[in-house]
Scaffold this motif. Structure first.
Motif, PDB file in Angstrom:
ATOM      1  N   LEU A  42       0.820  -1.207   0.000  1.00  0.00           N
ATOM      2  CA  LEU A  42       0.000   0.000   0.000  1.00  0.00           C
ATOM      3  C   LEU A  42       0.862   1.269   0.000  1.00  0.00           C
ATOM      4  CD1 LEU A  42      -2.844  -1.064   2.449  1.00  0.00           C
ATOM      5  CD2 LEU A  42      -2.903  -0.996  -0.047  1.00  0.00           C
ATOM      6  N   ALA A  43       2.030   1.206   0.638  1.00  0.00           N
ATOM      7  CA  ALA A  43       2.953   2.337   0.600  1.00  0.00           C
ATOM      8  C   ALA A  43       3.468   2.544  -0.826  1.00  0.00           C
ATOM      9  CB  ALA A  43       4.112   2.113   1.563  1.00  0.00           C
ATOM     10  N   ALA A  44       3.798   1.438  -1.492  1.00  0.00           N
ATOM     11  CA  ALA A  44       4.228   1.542  -2.893  1.00  0.00           C
ATOM     12  C   ALA A  44       3.112   2.134  -3.749  1.00  0.00           C
ATOM     13  CB  ALA A  44       4.638   0.171  -3.421  1.00  0.00           C
ATOM     14  N   ASN A  45       1.891   1.739  -3.463  1.00  0.00           N
ATOM     15  CA  ASN A  45       0.735   2.282  -4.178  1.00  0.00           C
ATOM     16  C   ASN A  45       0.624   3.791  -3.955  1.00  0.00           C
ATOM     17  OD1 ASN A  45      -1.735   2.490  -5.558  1.00  0.00           O
ATOM     18  ND2 ASN A  45      -2.872   2.071  -3.692  1.00  0.00           N
ATOM     19  N   ASN A  46       0.795   4.235  -2.729  1.00  0.00           N
ATOM     20  CA  ASN A  46       0.695   5.666  -2.432  1.00  0.00           C
ATOM     21  C   ASN A  46       1.838   6.456  -3.055  1.00  0.00           C
ATOM     22  OD1 ASN A  46      -1.706   5.698  -0.952  1.00  0.00           O
ATOM     23  ND2 ASN A  46      -0.644   4.987   0.883  1.00  0.00           N
ATOM     24  N   ILE A  47       3.019   5.883  -3.080  1.00  0.00           N
ATOM     25  CA  ILE A  47       4.150   6.564  -3.718  1.00  0.00           C
ATOM     26  C   ILE A  47       3.906   6.683  -5.220  1.00  0.00           C
ATOM     27  CG2 ILE A  47       6.606   6.332  -4.281  1.00  0.00           C
ATOM     28  CD1 ILE A  47       6.910   5.070  -1.441  1.00  0.00           C
ATOM     29  N   LEU A  48       3.417   5.607  -5.818  1.00  0.00           N
ATOM     30  CA  LEU A  48       3.099   5.664  -7.247  1.00  0.00           C
ATOM     31  C   LEU A  48       1.971   6.651  -7.532  1.00  0.00           C
ATOM     32  CD1 LEU A  48       3.395   1.940  -8.305  1.00  0.00           C
ATOM     33  CD2 LEU A  48       4.791   3.842  -9.092  1.00  0.00           C
ATOM     34  N   LEU A  49       1.036   6.784  -6.614  1.00  0.00           N
ATOM     35  CA  LEU A  49      -0.039   7.768  -6.777  1.00  0.00           C
ATOM     36  C   LEU A  49       0.538   9.179  -6.820  1.00  0.00           C
ATOM     37  CD1 LEU A  49      -3.135   8.391  -6.787  1.00  0.00           C
ATOM     38  CD2 LEU A  49      -2.917   8.598  -4.309  1.00  0.00           C
ATOM     39  N   PHE A  50       1.463   9.458  -5.916  1.00  0.00           N
ATOM     40  CA  PHE A  50       2.105  10.767  -5.901  1.00  0.00           C
ATOM     41  C   PHE A  50       2.872  11.012  -7.196  1.00  0.00           C
ATOM     42  CE2 PHE A  50       5.849  13.382  -4.965  1.00  0.00           C
ATOM     43  CZ  PHE A  50       5.227  14.539  -4.553  1.00  0.00           C
ATOM     44  N   VAL A  51       3.634  10.015  -7.621  1.00  0.00           N
ATOM     45  CA  VAL A  51       4.418  10.156  -8.856  1.00  0.00           C
ATOM     46  C   VAL A  51       3.493  10.335 -10.048  1.00  0.00           C
ATOM     47  CG1 VAL A  51       5.981   8.923 -10.423  1.00  0.00           C
ATOM     48  CG2 VAL A  51       6.420   8.923  -7.971  1.00  0.00           C
ATOM     49  N   ASP A  52       2.408   9.563 -10.081  1.00  0.00           N
ATOM     50  CA  ASP A  52       1.484   9.603 -11.215  1.00  0.00           C
ATOM     51  C   ASP A  52       0.747  10.934 -11.318  1.00  0.00           C
ATOM     52  OD1 ASP A  52      -0.064   8.795 -13.381  1.00  0.00           O
ATOM     53  OD2 ASP A  52      -1.476   7.662 -12.164  1.00  0.00           O
ATOM     54  N   LEU A  53       0.245  11.443 -10.213  1.00  0.00           N
ATOM     55  CA  LEU A  53      -0.616  12.625 -10.266  1.00  0.00           C
ATOM     56  C   LEU A  53       0.110  13.950 -10.045  1.00  0.00           C
ATOM     57  CD1 LEU A  53      -3.767  11.302  -8.403  1.00  0.00           C
ATOM     58  CD2 LEU A  53      -3.295  11.339 -10.857  1.00  0.00           C
ATOM     59  N   VAL A  54       1.321  13.897  -9.480  1.00  0.00           N
ATOM     60  CA  VAL A  54       2.018  15.149  -9.184  1.00  0.00           C
ATOM     61  C   VAL A  54       3.302  15.287  -9.993  1.00  0.00           C
ATOM     62  CG1 VAL A  54       3.128  16.504  -7.353  1.00  0.00           C
ATOM     63  CG2 VAL A  54       1.036  15.229  -6.866  1.00  0.00           C
ATOM     64  N   VAL A  55       4.116  14.265 -10.023  1.00  0.00           N
ATOM     65  CA  VAL A  55       5.443  14.383 -10.635  1.00  0.00           C
ATOM     66  C   VAL A  55       5.380  14.205 -12.144  1.00  0.00           C
ATOM     67  CG1 VAL A  55       7.787  13.456 -10.668  1.00  0.00           C
ATOM     68  CG2 VAL A  55       6.547  13.610  -8.506  1.00  0.00           C
ATOM     69  N   ILE A  56       4.882  13.064 -12.594  1.00  0.00           N
ATOM     70  CA  ILE A  56       4.835  12.742 -14.026  1.00  0.00           C
ATOM     71  C   ILE A  56       3.374  12.691 -14.455  1.00  0.00           C
ATOM     72  CG2 ILE A  56       5.491  11.106 -15.813  1.00  0.00           C
ATOM     73  CD1 ILE A  56       7.595  10.021 -13.887  1.00  0.00           C
ATOM     74  N   ARG A  57       2.895  13.751 -14.997  1.00  0.00           N
ATOM     75  CA  ARG A  57       1.480  13.798 -15.392  1.00  0.00           C
ATOM     76  C   ARG A  57       1.241  13.260 -16.789  1.00  0.00           C
ATOM     77  NH1 ARG A  57      -1.319  19.177 -13.209  1.00  0.00           N
ATOM     78  NH2 ARG A  57      -1.650  18.344 -11.142  1.00  0.00           N
ATOM     79  N   SER A  58       2.278  13.127 -17.576  1.00  0.00           N
ATOM     80  CA  SER A  58       2.092  12.718 -18.966  1.00  0.00           C
ATOM     81  C   SER A  58       1.949  11.209 -19.140  1.00  0.00           C
ATOM     82  CB  SER A  58       3.261  13.223 -19.817  1.00  0.00           C
ATOM     83  OG  SER A  58       4.467  12.656 -19.351  1.00  0.00           O
ATOM     84  N   ILE A  59       2.369  10.434 -18.156  1.00  0.00           N
ATOM     85  CA  ILE A  59       2.290   8.974 -18.238  1.00  0.00           C
ATOM     86  C   ILE A  59       1.249   8.483 -17.246  1.00  0.00           C
ATOM     87  CG2 ILE A  59       3.574   6.826 -17.962  1.00  0.00           C
ATOM     88  CD1 ILE A  59       6.108   8.387 -18.585  1.00  0.00           C
ATOM     89  N   ASP A  60       0.393   7.584 -17.707  1.00  0.00           N
ATOM     90  CA  ASP A  60      -0.648   7.021 -16.841  1.00  0.00           C
ATOM     91  C   ASP A  60      -0.099   5.795 -16.125  1.00  0.00           C
ATOM     92  OD1 ASP A  60      -3.067   6.484 -15.629  1.00  0.00           O
ATOM     93  OD2 ASP A  60      -3.840   5.364 -17.348  1.00  0.00           O
ATOM     94  N   LEU A  61       0.038   5.877 -14.819  1.00  0.00           N
ATOM     95  CA  LEU A  61       0.539   4.773 -14.015  1.00  0.00           C
ATOM     96  C   LEU A  61      -0.566   4.075 -13.230  1.00  0.00           C
ATOM     97  CD1 LEU A  61       3.770   6.444 -12.567  1.00  0.00           C
ATOM     98  CD2 LEU A  61       3.592   4.882 -14.496  1.00  0.00           C
ATOM     99  N   SER A  62      -1.805   4.270 -13.620  1.00  0.00           N
ATOM    100  CA  SER A  62      -2.906   3.735 -12.825  1.00  0.00           C
ATOM    101  C   SER A  62      -2.901   2.208 -12.780  1.00  0.00           C
ATOM    102  CB  SER A  62      -4.239   4.252 -13.346  1.00  0.00           C
ATOM    103  OG  SER A  62      -4.456   3.822 -14.663  1.00  0.00           O
ATOM    104  N   SER A  63      -2.547   1.552 -13.876  1.00  0.00           N
ATOM    105  CA  SER A  63      -2.538   0.083 -13.847  1.00  0.00           C
ATOM    106  C   SER A  63      -1.438  -0.437 -12.921  1.00  0.00           C
ATOM    107  CB  SER A  63      -2.369  -0.477 -15.254  1.00  0.00           C
ATOM    108  OG  SER A  63      -1.165  -0.016 -15.825  1.00  0.00           O
TER     109      SER A  63
END
Length: 86
Positions: A42-63
């Motif tokens: 779940l921590a990895a999920n939250n870190i990826l959420l931050f990266v996906d929505l804040v850091v790298i907006r051009s790539i979809d990391l939702s999967s």
């Protein structure tokens, strides 16, 4: 504001994982291991959420985010089911 919430959720999940895994190292209660591994996922999920929505907006990391959450919850479910059998 959203970035701060994402980071706080990540830090909370990491803290829970560390405390649960440290408790497992001291007491060897297997449910602590499975719970700690779940929170690590779940921590990895939250870190990826931050990266996906804040850091790298051009790539979809939702999967990838969904996969890490699924792995974490599957580990907890495995521990709950199979540790009851023993």
């Amino acid at each position: 504001m959203a970035a701060a919430v994402y980071m706080l959720c990540s830090l909370t999940s990491i803290a829970c994982a560390v405390l649960l895994l440290r408790g497992y190292a001291q007491r060897k209660v297997r449910l602590l291991l499975w719970s700690g591994l779940c929170f690590a996922g779940l921590a990895a999920n939250n870190i990826l959420l931050f990266v996906d929505l804040v850091v790298i907006r051009s790539i979809d990391l939702s999967s990838l985010r969904h996969l890490t959450a699924l792995i974490g919850l599957t580990l907890l479910l495995y521990g709950l089911i199979w540790d009851l059998r023993e």
